[in-house]
Design a protein around this motif. Structure first.
Motif, PDB file in Angstrom:
ATOM      1  N   PRO B 117       0.812  -1.227   0.000  1.00 48.84           N
ATOM      2  CA  PRO B 117       0.000   0.000   0.000  1.00 48.84           C
ATOM      3  C   PRO B 117       0.845   1.277   0.000  1.00 48.84           C
ATOM      4  N   LEU B 118       1.921   1.298   0.791  1.00 44.59           N
ATOM      5  CA  LEU B 118       2.779   2.486   0.825  1.00 44.59           C
ATOM      6  C   LEU B 118       3.329   2.777  -0.564  1.00 44.59           C
ATOM      7  N   GLY B 119       3.818   1.736  -1.227  1.00 42.10           N
ATOM      8  CA  GLY B 119       4.404   1.906  -2.556  1.00 42.10           C
ATOM      9  C   GLY B 119       3.368   2.377  -3.566  1.00 42.10           C
ATOM     10  N   VAL B 120       2.161   1.807  -3.490  1.00 44.79           N
ATOM     11  CA  VAL B 120       1.110   2.173  -4.447  1.00 44.79           C
ATOM     12  C   VAL B 120       0.702   3.629  -4.251  1.00 44.79           C
ATOM     13  N   VAL B 121       0.503   4.017  -2.993  1.00 45.46           N
ATOM     14  CA  VAL B 121       0.121   5.406  -2.719  1.00 45.46           C
ATOM     15  C   VAL B 121       1.218   6.354  -3.202  1.00 45.46           C
ATOM     16  N   GLY B 122       2.473   5.991  -2.932  1.00 43.87           N
ATOM     17  CA  GLY B 122       3.591   6.823  -3.379  1.00 43.87           C
ATOM     18  C   GLY B 122       3.595   7.000  -4.886  1.00 43.87           C
ATOM     19  N   ALA B 123       3.313   5.914  -5.605  1.00 43.08           N
ATOM     20  CA  ALA B 123       3.345   5.972  -7.064  1.00 43.08           C
ATOM     21  C   ALA B 123       2.166   6.783  -7.602  1.00 43.08           C
ATOM     22  N   LEU B 124       0.954   6.591  -7.003  1.00 43.74           N
ATOM     23  CA  LEU B 124      -0.231   7.289  -7.508  1.00 43.74           C
ATOM     24  C   LEU B 124      -0.160   8.789  -7.217  1.00 43.74           C
ATOM     25  N   ARG B 125       0.464   9.146  -6.104  1.00 43.87           N
ATOM     26  CA  ARG B 125       0.579  10.569  -5.766  1.00 43.87           C
ATOM     27  C   ARG B 125       2.026  10.999  -5.853  1.00 43.87           C
ATOM     28  N   ARG B 126       2.635  10.696  -6.963  1.00 41.62           N
ATOM     29  CA  ARG B 126       4.055  10.963  -7.143  1.00 41.62           C
ATOM     30  C   ARG B 126       4.356  12.455  -6.944  1.00 41.62           C
ATOM     31  N   GLY B 127       5.375  12.737  -6.120  1.00 45.02           N
ATOM     32  CA  GLY B 127       5.782  14.117  -5.924  1.00 45.02           C
ATOM     33  C   GLY B 127       4.996  14.844  -4.849  1.00 45.02           C
ATOM     34  N   SER B 128       3.966  14.198  -4.296  1.00 43.82           N
ATOM     35  CA  SER B 128       3.183  14.877  -3.266  1.00 43.82           C
ATOM     36  C   SER B 128       3.911  14.834  -1.926  1.00 43.82           C
ATOM     37  N   VAL B 129       3.332  15.494  -0.944  1.00 41.06           N
ATOM     38  CA  VAL B 129       3.940  15.508   0.387  1.00 41.06           C
ATOM     39  C   VAL B 129       4.028  14.090   0.944  1.00 41.06           C
ATOM     40  N   ILE B 130       2.936  13.335   0.756  1.00 39.40           N
ATOM     41  CA  ILE B 130       2.913  11.958   1.270  1.00 39.40           C
ATOM     42  C   ILE B 130       4.035  11.136   0.633  1.00 39.40           C
ATOM     43  N   ASP B 131       4.185  11.294  -0.694  1.00 40.35           N
ATOM     44  CA  ASP B 131       5.221  10.546  -1.405  1.00 40.35           C
ATOM     45  C   ASP B 131       6.604  10.900  -0.879  1.00 40.35           C
ATOM     46  N   ASN B 132       6.866  12.198  -0.704  1.00 40.54           N
ATOM     47  CA  ASN B 132       8.173  12.607  -0.197  1.00 40.54           C
ATOM     48  C   ASN B 132       8.410  12.075   1.206  1.00 40.54           C
ATOM     49  N   PHE B 133       7.338  12.063   1.998  1.00 41.09           N
ATOM     50  CA  PHE B 133       7.464  11.555   3.359  1.00 41.09           C
ATOM     51  C   PHE B 133       7.824  10.067   3.344  1.00 41.09           C
ATOM     52  N   PHE B 134       7.140   9.298   2.478  1.00 34.57           N
ATOM     53  CA  PHE B 134       7.460   7.870   2.380  1.00 34.57           C
ATOM     54  C   PHE B 134       8.885   7.645   1.896  1.00 34.57           C
ATOM     55  N   THR B 135       9.317   8.484   0.938  1.00 36.23           N
ATOM     56  CA  THR B 135      10.686   8.376   0.428  1.00 36.23           C
ATOM     57  C   THR B 135      11.680   8.580   1.559  1.00 36.23           C
ATOM     58  N   PHE B 136      11.428   9.649   2.335  1.00 30.80           N
ATOM     59  CA  PHE B 136      12.305   9.932   3.469  1.00 30.80           C
ATOM     60  C   PHE B 136      12.306   8.756   4.438  1.00 30.80           C
ATOM     61  N   LEU B 137      11.100   8.227   4.696  1.00 30.65           N
ATOM     62  CA  LEU B 137      10.959   7.121   5.638  1.00 30.65           C
ATOM     63  C   LEU B 137      11.778   5.902   5.194  1.00 30.65           C
ATOM     64  N   SER B 138      11.775   5.654   3.884  1.00 28.76           N
ATOM     65  CA  SER B 138      12.468   4.438   3.455  1.00 28.76           C
ATOM     66  C   SER B 138      13.982   4.639   3.435  1.00 28.76           C
TER      67      SER B 138
END
Lengths: 317, 323
Positions: B117-138
């Motif tokens: 789910p994290l990966g899918v959300v990151g991909a669907l909202r690419r570049g959003s705050v949530i995506d950047n947050f997940f990137t940082f988290l990983s």
């Protein structure tokens, strides 16, 4: 015998100037990669953090003499679990030792082991990979089967097995739980993947025409390997090294943490955490601070490593 | 064709197995020599007793003979006996192995459930705050030492929650010492170590799902599906997600060899009674034969795991078995 010794510059002639075109000077792989790396501000920032950490680690004795005025092992039982104060900016541990001084000395261990181990495993993995790929045949089979075997044994078990037997006299040298021995031991257990990578790269390079040309003018095998194959596999090795430092710092800290790495009273981030485990109820900062140091070092190494990989990996161009 | 491939892979792993035993045995003798813990220090033993005991243990035989004794035992399924308490190594392994497998499998399942789910959300909202947050988290996820994360979780959920009078989680062991052992008790003990171990998997797999999903979303068949007037939800979950998970299967397959050894450090922090914890405990007691047996056993499992992973890939991808 009069062979016309035409110099290279004569052969090349004058560079063709296209009308209206900008003459872009040819760039070497290195300067091009360096330019790309410099362009990555994020990566360079964390590279800078890494440099700052390294400078602090190297100058730790000066730091202890002039900033905190305390040695990492100086005990003061009247001052145990002291809170943050001017005398102890980050408090003290159960023996009243200054946490900041110990953290600074811990950086020596972590960064020292991190970089030294990577250097050693590049040396071993590089030599094995180049010679296996270059000579081929039974030598290649032998070395690569050995790598298969080494990689089959989980690193942490191998390290537990070796480090629990220390101190170990080998001839005149005694191998102890010090940073140098640990680097060597860790390097000996993890060089396999680099050897595989390098060998693969050698196999693609060694059948190219320039190797044949160099051989035909009488270059020795050693010269072929060192002067012609090594520069061509260097990018792969840089990529392997760039992401290795962070992993090795983590591995070494884990080893300290399970009590088989650098031994107290020498301060290292891993053994400070091991120590803090007994004092959960006394001091939370003892649990948190060394971990933050490890994360900072590993995070910087990983982000800078990523930037280095992006800049130097020829496949990513 | 598949049968031939499997046979070929099995035959190829025989020298590796042999080499593993040679290395572990050689390493043990290079480091410990013929040391028996406490033997020379026992005041009840006369010098001739010590010699007799060492002879009975076979420690005065030439090294190749000792190796032969040990490996012929291995071939009969005998991993040797502990130097400290004389019990068979295999019995300790069979006691501890289920705990280790339980921990790792739970962590891998948790990792899959959370990372996709994290990966899918990151991909669907690419570049959003949530995506950047997940990137940082990983990125943080692979930089945080798992044992430190473990300490922080213990500090919060065991020590502080206990101090605040909240329901707290146990910080060590697989079940309570008194009156424990029922499923609920075991699950509460499993939560912290499994979360810690899953963290690294989540960090890696969520990145992978994200990039795989992004790649699939730009494929022609996704555009075709949209052009047909299919709803975005159906496109995403029916077409894109299913295809983006294929490479993830490979990645999870790579964890197969680490099923037993992967959680060793976490086992040690949480006193989880698994194989890794056992190896450390025995190493600290100088129980060399036990450490030798355990290391060899785990390495053999890695070889078997590699073999299984290869066979699964060959089943999934016909190109491999015809190579």
């Amino acid at each position: 015998m009069a062979v016309d010794q035409t110099t290279i510059t004569q052969l090349e002639g004058t560079p063709v100037q296209y009308e209206g075109g900008l003459a872009r000077p040819a760039q070497s792989y290195w300067s091009e990669s360096w330019e790309r790396l410099r362009g990555s501000h994020f990566g360079m920032f964390f590279g800078g953090v890494l440099v700052v950490l390294a400078v602090i680690a190297i100058t730790a004795p000066l730091f202890s003499a002039f900033v905190t005025h305390l040695a990492p092992t100086s005990v003061n039982l009247n001052d145990s679990f002291a809170p943050f104060s001017r005398a102890h900016p980050l408090g003290t541990d159960e023996l009243g030792r200054d946490t900041l001084t110990r953290l600074v000395y811990g950086a020596r261990v972590s960064l020292g082991v991190g970089f030294l181990t990577v250097a050693i495993y590049l040396l071993i993995g590089g030599s094995v990979g180049i010679s296996a790929g270059f000579y081929g045949g039974w030598w290649d089979d032998l070395l690569m089967r050995f790598v298969d075997i080494l990689l089959a044994i989980p690193t942490i078990y191998l390290l537990i097995m070796i480090t629990s037997m220390l101190p170990l006299p080998i001839g005149p040298i005694i191998i102890r739980h010090d940073a140098f021995s640990l680097s060597t031991i860790i390097a000996i257990t993890v060089w396999g993947t680099v050897a595989r990578l390098v060998r693969g790269e050698v196999l693609t390079v060694k059948n190219r025409d320039f190797i044949l040309a160099t051989r035909s003018i009488g270059a020795s095998n050693l010269r072929l390997m060192l002067r012609h194959l090594l520069p061509n596999v260097l990018p792969v090795m840089i990529v392997a090294a760039s992401l290795g430092v962070g992993q090795i710092i983590l591995l070494e800290a884990a080893l300290d943490f399970i009590g088989l790495g650098v031994q107290p009273p020498t301060a290292s981030w891993g053994n400070m955490l091991l120590n803090a485990q007994s004092y959960f109820y006394h001091s939370t900062s003892l649990v948190i601070l060394p971990g933050i140091c490890i994360v900072l070092a590993v995070l910087s190494a990983n982000i800078f490593g990523n930037a280095v990989r992006d800049a130097f990996d020829p496949r990513l161009k | 064709m598949l049968a031939r491939y499997v046979v070929r892979r099995v035959v190829a792993s025989i020298p590796v197995v042999f080499g593993v035993t040679l290395i572990t045995f050689g390493l043990l003798h290079a480091t410990s020599g013929a040391f028996v813990p406490g033997l020379e220090l026992n005041p009840n033993l006369r010098p001739e007793d010590i010699i007799r005991i060492r002879n009975n243990l076979g420690l005065n035989d030439p090294l190749p003979v000792q190796y032969w004794h040990w490996i012929s035992g291995l071939l009969h399924g005998d991993f040797g006996r502990s130097l400290v308490d004389g019990s068979p190594v295999l019995r300790h392994i069979s006691d501890r192995l289920p705990n280790t497998i339980e921990l790792t499998i739970t962590a891998i399942l948790l990792g899959i459930l959370i990372s996709i789910p994290l990966g899918v959300v990151g991909a669907l909202r690419r570049g959003s705050v949530i995506d950047n947050f997940f990137t940082f988290l990983s990125v943080a996820g692979v930089s945080i030492p798992s044992f430190w994360l473990a300490l922080l979780l213990i500090l919060l959920f065991s020590v502080s929650f206990h101090a605040w009078g909240l329901p707290w989680l146990p910080s060590g062991g697989a079940e309570s010492a008194f009156g424990g052992g029922d499923p609920i008790d075991r699950i509460t003990h499993l939560i912290l170590p499994a979360t810690c171990l899953a963290f690294v998997y989540i960090a890696i797999w969520s990145r992978f799902t994200r990039s795989s999903m992004l790649e699939v979303l730009s494929q022609d068949y996704v555009r075709t599906a949209r052009a047909k007037g299919m709803s975005e939800r159906r496109v995403t979950y029916l077409h894109a997600l299913r295809n983006s998970l294929v490479p993830l299967v490979t990645l999870i397959g790579l964890e197969l060899p680490g099923l037993v050894s992967g959680g060793a450090i976490i086992e040690i922090v949480f006193s989880w009674p698994g194989v890794g914890r056992l190896a450390l405990e025995r190493a600290l007691q100088y129980d060399y034969t036990m450490v030798l047996g355990l290391t060899t056993f785990v390495a053999l499992l890695v070889v078997v795991g590699n073999l299984l992973a290869d066979v699964i890939y060959a089943l999934l991808d016909p190109r491999i078995r015809y190579a």
